[in-house]
Design an enzyme around this catalytic site. Structure first.
Site, PDB file in Angstrom:
ATOM      1  N   GLY A  71      -4.637   7.910   5.447  1.00  0.00           N
ATOM      2  CA  GLY A  71      -3.731   8.923   6.115  1.00  0.00           C
ATOM      3  C   GLY A  71      -2.770   9.148   5.101  1.00  0.00           C
ATOM      4  O   GLY A  71      -2.096  10.271   5.051  1.00  0.00           O
ATOM      5  N   ASP A 114       2.219  -1.027  12.069  1.00  0.00           N
ATOM      6  CA  ASP A 114       1.087  -1.551  11.649  1.00  0.00           C
ATOM      7  C   ASP A 114       0.431  -3.204  11.843  1.00  0.00           C
ATOM      8  O   ASP A 114      -0.619  -3.280  11.677  1.00  0.00           O
ATOM      9  CB  ASP A 114       0.802  -1.409  10.045  1.00  0.00           C
ATOM     10  CG  ASP A 114       0.667   0.188   9.711  1.00  0.00           C
ATOM     11  OD1 ASP A 114       0.509   0.877  10.646  1.00  0.00           O
ATOM     12  OD2 ASP A 114       1.355   0.674   8.721  1.00  0.00           O
ATOM     13  N   ARG A 173      -7.955  12.271  12.647  1.00  0.00           N
ATOM     14  CA  ARG A 173      -6.432  12.070  12.573  1.00  0.00           C
ATOM     15  C   ARG A 173      -5.553  13.318  12.508  1.00  0.00           C
ATOM     16  O   ARG A 173      -6.101  14.032  11.994  1.00  0.00           O
ATOM     17  CB  ARG A 173      -6.212  11.064  11.476  1.00  0.00           C
ATOM     18  CG  ARG A 173      -6.791   9.746  11.959  1.00  0.00           C
ATOM     19  CD  ARG A 173      -6.346   8.755  10.735  1.00  0.00           C
ATOM     20  NE  ARG A 173      -5.072   8.283  10.614  1.00  0.00           N
ATOM     21  CZ  ARG A 173      -4.579   7.413  10.047  1.00  0.00           C
ATOM     22  NH1 ARG A 173      -5.051   7.019   8.733  1.00  0.00           N
ATOM     23  NH2 ARG A 173      -3.212   7.054  10.102  1.00  0.00           N
ATOM     24  N   LYS A 223       0.962  -1.178  -0.086  1.00  0.00           N
ATOM     25  CA  LYS A 223      -0.124   0.130  -0.004  1.00  0.00           C
ATOM     26  C   LYS A 223       0.978   1.292  -0.013  1.00  0.00           C
ATOM     27  O   LYS A 223       0.605   2.093  -0.535  1.00  0.00           O
ATOM     28  CB  LYS A 223      -0.943  -0.088   1.085  1.00  0.00           C
ATOM     29  CG  LYS A 223      -1.845   1.054   1.352  1.00  0.00           C
ATOM     30  CD  LYS A 223      -3.000   0.806   2.223  1.00  0.00           C
ATOM     31  CE  LYS A 223      -2.634   0.798   3.674  1.00  0.00           C
ATOM     32  NZ  LYS A 223      -2.342   2.316   4.495  1.00  0.00           N
ATOM     33  N   ARG A 246      -7.125  -3.152   9.515  1.00  0.00           N
ATOM     34  CA  ARG A 246      -6.297  -4.063  10.219  1.00  0.00           C
ATOM     35  C   ARG A 246      -6.930  -4.786  11.368  1.00  0.00           C
ATOM     36  O   ARG A 246      -6.544  -5.867  11.640  1.00  0.00           O
ATOM     37  CB  ARG A 246      -5.078  -3.413  10.587  1.00  0.00           C
ATOM     38  CG  ARG A 246      -4.403  -2.656   9.351  1.00  0.00           C
ATOM     39  CD  ARG A 246      -2.857  -2.561   9.349  1.00  0.00           C
ATOM     40  NE  ARG A 246      -2.328  -1.822   8.482  1.00  0.00           N
ATOM     41  CZ  ARG A 246      -2.161  -2.256   7.066  1.00  0.00           C
ATOM     42  NH1 ARG A 246      -2.402  -3.682   6.864  1.00  0.00           N
ATOM     43  NH2 ARG A 246      -1.584  -1.691   6.282  1.00  0.00           N
ATOM     44  N   GLN A 298       4.958   9.620   7.065  1.00  0.00           N
ATOM     45  CA  GLN A 298       4.141  10.509   6.424  1.00  0.00           C
ATOM     46  C   GLN A 298       4.530  11.753   6.748  1.00  0.00           C
ATOM     47  O   GLN A 298       4.463  12.595   5.656  1.00  0.00           O
ATOM     48  CB  GLN A 298       2.698  10.172   6.930  1.00  0.00           C
ATOM     49  CG  GLN A 298       2.189   8.707   6.461  1.00  0.00           C
ATOM     50  CD  GLN A 298       0.719   8.398   7.013  1.00  0.00           C
ATOM     51  OE1 GLN A 298       0.084   9.256   7.477  1.00  0.00           O
ATOM     52  NE2 GLN A 298      -0.003   7.365   6.538  1.00  0.00           N
ATOM     53  N   SER A 306       7.747   9.138  11.861  1.00  0.00           N
ATOM     54  CA  SER A 306       6.536   8.831  10.959  1.00  0.00           C
ATOM     55  C   SER A 306       6.822   9.166   9.405  1.00  0.00           C
ATOM     56  O   SER A 306       7.296  10.246   9.023  1.00  0.00           O
ATOM     57  CB  SER A 306       5.193  10.073  11.235  1.00  0.00           C
ATOM     58  OG  SER A 306       4.445  10.018  10.167  1.00  0.00           O
TER      59      SER A 306
HETATM   60  O1  SPQ Z   1      -2.570   5.708   5.393  1.00  0.00           O
HETATM   61  P1  SPQ Z   1      -2.879   5.211   6.686  1.00  0.00           P
HETATM   62  O2  SPQ Z   1      -4.283   5.231   6.765  1.00  0.00           O
HETATM   63  O3  SPQ Z   1      -2.083   6.134   7.528  1.00  0.00           O
HETATM   64  O4  SPQ Z   1      -2.473   3.677   6.652  1.00  0.00           O
HETATM   65  C1  SPQ Z   1      -1.804   2.921   7.878  1.00  0.00           C
HETATM   66  C2  SPQ Z   1      -2.279   1.456   7.804  1.00  0.00           C
HETATM   67  O5  SPQ Z   1      -2.514   1.066   8.926  1.00  0.00           O
HETATM   68  O6  SPQ Z   1      -2.381   1.151   6.680  1.00  0.00           O
HETATM   69  C3  SPQ Z   1      -1.807   3.537   9.456  1.00  0.00           C
HETATM   70  F1  SPQ Z   1      -2.612   3.526   9.644  1.00  0.00           F
HETATM   71  O7  SPQ Z   1      -0.394   2.898   7.504  1.00  0.00           O
HETATM   72  C4  SPQ Z   1       0.862   4.113   7.620  1.00  0.00           C
HETATM   73  C5  SPQ Z   1       1.758   3.711   8.567  1.00  0.00           C
HETATM   74  O8  SPQ Z   1       1.065   3.420  10.090  1.00  0.00           O
HETATM   75  C6  SPQ Z   1       1.340   4.264   6.276  1.00  0.00           C
HETATM   76  C7  SPQ Z   1       2.493   4.934   6.307  1.00  0.00           C
HETATM   77  C8  SPQ Z   1       3.133   5.301   4.930  1.00  0.00           C
HETATM   78  O9  SPQ Z   1       2.594   4.578   3.914  1.00  0.00           O
HETATM   79  O10 SPQ Z   1       4.001   6.303   4.765  1.00  0.00           O
HETATM   80  C9  SPQ Z   1       3.144   5.225   7.448  1.00  0.00           C
HETATM   81  C10 SPQ Z   1       2.829   4.743   8.719  1.00  0.00           C
HETATM   82  O11 SPQ Z   1       2.175   5.990   9.030  1.00  0.00           O
HETATM   83  P2  SPQ Z   1       3.074   7.106   9.855  1.00  0.00           P
HETATM   84  O12 SPQ Z   1       1.874   7.885  10.670  1.00  0.00           O
HETATM   85  O13 SPQ Z   1       3.925   6.187  11.118  1.00  0.00           O
HETATM   86  O14 SPQ Z   1       3.990   7.788   9.009  1.00  0.00           O
END
Ligand code: SPQ
Length: 433
Positions: A95, A316, A123, A23, A389, A170, A168
């Protein structure tokens, strides 16, 4: 609300599965392809709802994207070719789409509005809107831009040095993407290494990006060039089947083509430390991302302590690790995982409440949970709370439950693993695919 009966009391799982595309990598392939000049082709794309939301947002900004199943073709004039969207950009439940796209929009000289579903509205977005404003973007939204809906007018941004308070991917990716379209250098430092797909893929699109310890830097004004991306299978989806193979009696499951990026393989380390009989073989690389095949058989498990720098590499997978721990001898402690509280649901609360309904001996803590060892699970009416999940973890838990179980809100699973129940059926029927 939909309710689905879950398969319970399974005596064996057997077969070979190709889990769907990663993903995180699928999102990035679409976004970077949309801001890269020329043609990008993606194979192994995840056609889950979250990644389809990313495609729909970039189409609204004028990018030509054709997707058929796991194949995607993108034709773009580069980042300067993105157009002011006529419509609102709807990120659905994703997210990743929200935060990474904010990084791109922060540097675009037009106005856009982002909305998402009920879960996205809860969020925290301040973790990206605050540094993006420091770079010069104009962002407003609910609660002073901390939550969606968000309104962005980008452009004229300047690089920053940013010390992220959270590990993070993201946050790191949003700032790096903004850095790419800004004047000067942008550097992000994180407290522990989060997944590094953005860094690896920006390099595959021709960008010069440098790492020094926990800091990553990018020079503004570089042009990405369209390329070919092969998306590996998602280790976060594989995790559900790996745990199923370890806890269902008489099982042997092989998973092909699974992404093995070291910033994602905490689940492999945990399975091994808990005593799982897991073999990793056929190791190779595609677009700078390591890939392997995995075989797991039913295993005798022991409880362990999980915390510290490994947490971002399995964040995750914690819901499914909690289930694994209910079938291990002795106590498992999960610490330093406060980030679980700001996922699709508060995953500390939802994991603990739903596993308790099935008879697990599990307690929430401030930064994680404690599972007090091996317990026979029973069926129950359980709830995904709209979190993919949580839904998948509960469907795997039901496989070893002795009595009937139903899942409320199973449709959430389509966010990341649209053919999850079909794959489970194939393993139950002992069919190879
Ligand atoms: O996209 P989303 O909703 O944030 O998805 C999740 C998941 O469980 O699929 C978190 F809820 O994964 C994130 C992950 O936790 C995907 C991600 C990425 O692709 O960069 C990074 C992680 O989040 P973060 O907040 O730690 O950057």
């Amino acid at each position: 609300m939909t309710t689905q009966p879950l398969v319970t009391n399974i005596t064996s799982l057997n077969g070979t599965i190709q889990v769907p595309g990663d993903k995180s990598i699928s999102h990035r392939a679409v976004m970077f392809g949309s801001i890269a000049k020329g043609k990008t082709t993606i194979t192994g794309f995840l056609p889950g709802e979250d990644c389809l939301s990313t495609i729909s947002c970039f189409k609204k900004m004028g990018v030509t994207i054709n997707q058929e199943g796991d194949y995607v073709e993108i034709q773009s004039d580069g980042i300067n070719g993105l157009k002011e969207p006529f419509e609102i950009l709807d990120v659905g439940n994703s997210g990743t789409t929200t935060r990474l796209m904010l990084g791109i929009l922060a540097t675009r000289p037009f106005h856009s509005v982002i909305i998402g579903d009920e879960s996205i509205a809860k969020r925290p977005m301040g973790r990206v809107t605050v540094p993006l404003r420091q770079m010069g973007a104009s962002i407003d939204g609910r609660n002073n831009g901390k939550y969606t809906p968000l309104s962005i007018r980008g452009g004229n941004t300047t690089g920053i040095r940013y010390e992220s308070p959270v590990a993070s991917a993201q946050v790191k990716s949003a700032i790096l993407l903004a850095g790419l379209g800004s004047k000067g250098t942008t550097t992000v430092t994180e407290p522990a290494l989060s997944r590094d797909h953005t860094e690896r893929m920006l390099a595959a699109f021709g960008a010069n990006i440098t790492r020094e310890g926990l800091s990553v830097s990018i020079e503004g004004g570089q042009e990405l060039k369209g390329t070919t991306i092969e998306v590996p299978g998602d280790i976060s989806s594989a995790a559900f089947l790996l745990v199923a193979g370890a806890i269902v009696p008489n099982s042997k499951i092989t998973l092909k083509n699974v992404g093995m990026n070291p910033t994602r393989t905490g689940i492999i380390e945990v399975l091994k430390r808990m005593g799982a009989d897991l073999v990793v073989f056929n190791e190779r690389t595609a677009n700078g991302e390591p890939i392997a095949d995995l075989t797991i058989v039913t295993s005798e498990l022991k409880g362990i302590d999980i915390g510290g720098d490994i947490i971002p590499t399995l964040i995750d997978e914690i819901p499914i690790i909690a289930l694994l721990a209910t079938q291990a001898e002795g106590k498992t402690t999960i610490r330093d995982a406060e980030e679980l509280k700001v996922k699709e649901t508060n995953r500390i609360d939802t994991v603990v409440s739903e596993l308790k309904k099935m008879g697990a001996n599990i307690e929430a803590t401030d930064d994680g949970m404690v599972v007090y060892g091996k317990e026979a699970l029973c069926g129950a009416a359980v709830e995904s709370y709209g979190d993919h999940r949580i839904g998948m973890m509960l469907a795997i838990a039901a496989l070893i439950a002795k009595s009937e179980a139903v899942l409320h809100n199973p449709e959430a699973i389509a966010v990341s693993y649209p053919n999850f129940f079909q794959h489970l059926d194939q393993l139950i029927q002992h069919n190879n695919i």
